[in-house]
Design a protein around this motif. Structure first.
Motif, PDB file in Angstrom:
ATOM      1  N   UNK A  84       0.837  -1.210   0.000  1.00  0.00           N
ATOM      2  CA  UNK A  84       0.000   0.000   0.000  1.00  0.00           C
ATOM      3  C   UNK A  84       0.865   1.250   0.000  1.00  0.00           C
ATOM      4  N   UNK A  85       1.948   1.242   0.804  1.00  0.00           N
ATOM      5  CA  UNK A  85       2.858   2.389   0.816  1.00  0.00           C
ATOM      6  C   UNK A  85       3.494   2.596  -0.558  1.00  0.00           C
ATOM      7  N   UNK A  86       3.940   1.508  -1.160  1.00  0.00           N
ATOM      8  CA  UNK A  86       4.562   1.608  -2.482  1.00  0.00           C
ATOM      9  C   UNK A  86       3.556   2.114  -3.509  1.00  0.00           C
ATOM     10  N   UNK A  87       2.317   1.658  -3.400  1.00  0.00           N
ATOM     11  CA  UNK A  87       1.272   2.096  -4.323  1.00  0.00           C
ATOM     12  C   UNK A  87       1.011   3.593  -4.182  1.00  0.00           C
ATOM     13  N   UNK A  88       0.986   4.101  -2.948  1.00  0.00           N
ATOM     14  CA  UNK A  88       0.783   5.533  -2.720  1.00  0.00           C
ATOM     15  C   UNK A  88       1.926   6.347  -3.317  1.00  0.00           C
ATOM     16  N   UNK A  89       3.148   5.836  -3.169  1.00  0.00           N
ATOM     17  CA  UNK A  89       4.310   6.531  -3.744  1.00  0.00           C
ATOM     18  C   UNK A  89       4.194   6.573  -5.264  1.00  0.00           C
ATOM     19  N   UNK A  90       3.802   5.454  -5.866  1.00  0.00           N
ATOM     20  CA  UNK A  90       3.662   5.404  -7.326  1.00  0.00           C
ATOM     21  C   UNK A  90       2.544   6.326  -7.811  1.00  0.00           C
ATOM     22  N   UNK A  91       1.451   6.410  -7.064  1.00  0.00           N
ATOM     23  CA  UNK A  91       0.353   7.318  -7.435  1.00  0.00           C
ATOM     24  C   UNK A  91       0.815   8.761  -7.386  1.00  0.00           C
ATOM     25  N   UNK A  92       1.552   9.110  -6.330  1.00  0.00           N
ATOM     26  CA  UNK A  92       2.055  10.475  -6.192  1.00  0.00           C
ATOM     27  C   UNK A  92       3.019  10.808  -7.328  1.00  0.00           C
ATOM     28  N   UNK A  93       3.881   9.868  -7.670  1.00  0.00           N
ATOM     29  CA  UNK A  93       4.842  10.086  -8.760  1.00  0.00           C
ATOM     30  C   UNK A  93       4.119  10.232 -10.085  1.00  0.00           C
ATOM     31  N   UNK A  94       3.107   9.409 -10.321  1.00  0.00           N
ATOM     32  CA  UNK A  94       2.340   9.487 -11.564  1.00  0.00           C
ATOM     33  C   UNK A  94       1.646  10.840 -11.671  1.00  0.00           C
ATOM     34  N   UNK A  95       1.074  11.318 -10.573  1.00  0.00           N
ATOM     35  CA  UNK A  95       0.408  12.629 -10.574  1.00  0.00           C
ATOM     36  C   UNK A  95       1.414  13.736 -10.874  1.00  0.00           C
ATOM     37  N   UNK A  96       2.584  13.651 -10.262  1.00  0.00           N
ATOM     38  CA  UNK A  96       3.614  14.666 -10.469  1.00  0.00           C
ATOM     39  C   UNK A  96       4.030  14.720 -11.936  1.00  0.00           C
ATOM     40  N   UNK A  97       4.318  13.567 -12.524  1.00  0.00           N
ATOM     41  CA  UNK A  97       4.771  13.546 -13.915  1.00  0.00           C
ATOM     42  C   UNK A  97       3.651  13.898 -14.885  1.00  0.00           C
ATOM     43  N   UNK A  98       2.415  13.552 -14.550  1.00  0.00           N
ATOM     44  CA  UNK A  98       1.282  13.931 -15.396  1.00  0.00           C
ATOM     45  C   UNK A  98       1.133  15.451 -15.391  1.00  0.00           C
ATOM     46  N   UNK A  99       1.313  16.071 -14.235  1.00  0.00           N
ATOM     47  CA  UNK A  99       1.230  17.529 -14.142  1.00  0.00           C
ATOM     48  C   UNK A  99       2.350  18.177 -14.951  1.00  0.00           C
ATOM     49  N   UNK A 100       3.534  17.593 -14.945  1.00  0.00           N
ATOM     50  CA  UNK A 100       4.653  18.127 -15.738  1.00  0.00           C
ATOM     51  C   UNK A 100       4.352  18.058 -17.214  1.00  0.00           C
ATOM     52  N   UNK A 101       3.710  16.990 -17.672  1.00  0.00           N
ATOM     53  CA  UNK A 101       3.390  16.838 -19.078  1.00  0.00           C
ATOM     54  C   UNK A 101       2.301  17.813 -19.509  1.00  0.00           C
ATOM     55  N   UNK A 102       1.409  18.189 -18.602  1.00  0.00           N
ATOM     56  CA  UNK A 102       0.298  19.094 -18.936  1.00  0.00           C
ATOM     57  C   UNK A 102       0.718  20.555 -18.973  1.00  0.00           C
ATOM     58  N   UNK A 103       1.881  20.896 -18.434  1.00  0.00           N
ATOM     59  CA  UNK A 103       2.348  22.274 -18.443  1.00  0.00           C
ATOM     60  C   UNK A 103       2.707  22.691 -19.854  1.00  0.00           C
TER      61      UNK A 103
END
Length: 108
Positions: A84-103
């Protein structure tokens, strides 16, 4: 988290064996446990009673969760928490990189 037992495993096994050996000499199982607990310096008779019951469960003479099954459940719960901890980290990373791509990109 449970604290480790102050009683070594060998003492527990010996106490359980002694209860089985001296049981015929006493009117009740409780009185046999009481005598063995006093002889071996075990804090309370209830502690010894729990060891005897768990030994009976592990031997298949009584229904319940065996020591091995308890250890497996504990290990699985730990693994689930780590996943669950690893999944939360991966979700946060995915959100961060998705936001970078949308800029919008600055053109040079």
């Amino acid at each position: 988290m449970a604290r480790p037992s102050p009683y070594p495993l060998e003492l527990r096994k010996r106490a359980v064996r002694m209860v089985a050996e001296v049981r015929p000499e006493y009117d009740t199982e409780w009185s046999a446990m009481k005598a063995v607990a006093a002889k071996l310096g075990i804090g309370t008779t209830e502690t010894l009673r729990k060891w005897v019951r768990q030994d009976q469960i592990d031997a298949g003479a009584r229904p319940g969760t065996t020591t091995e099954e308890s250890a497996q459940v504990k290990a699985m719960k730990k693994e689930i928490a780590e996943l669950k901890r690893a999944n939360e980290i991966l979700k946060a990373a995915a959100s961060f990189f998705a936001a970078e791509l949308d800029r919008p990109q600055a053109r040079s």
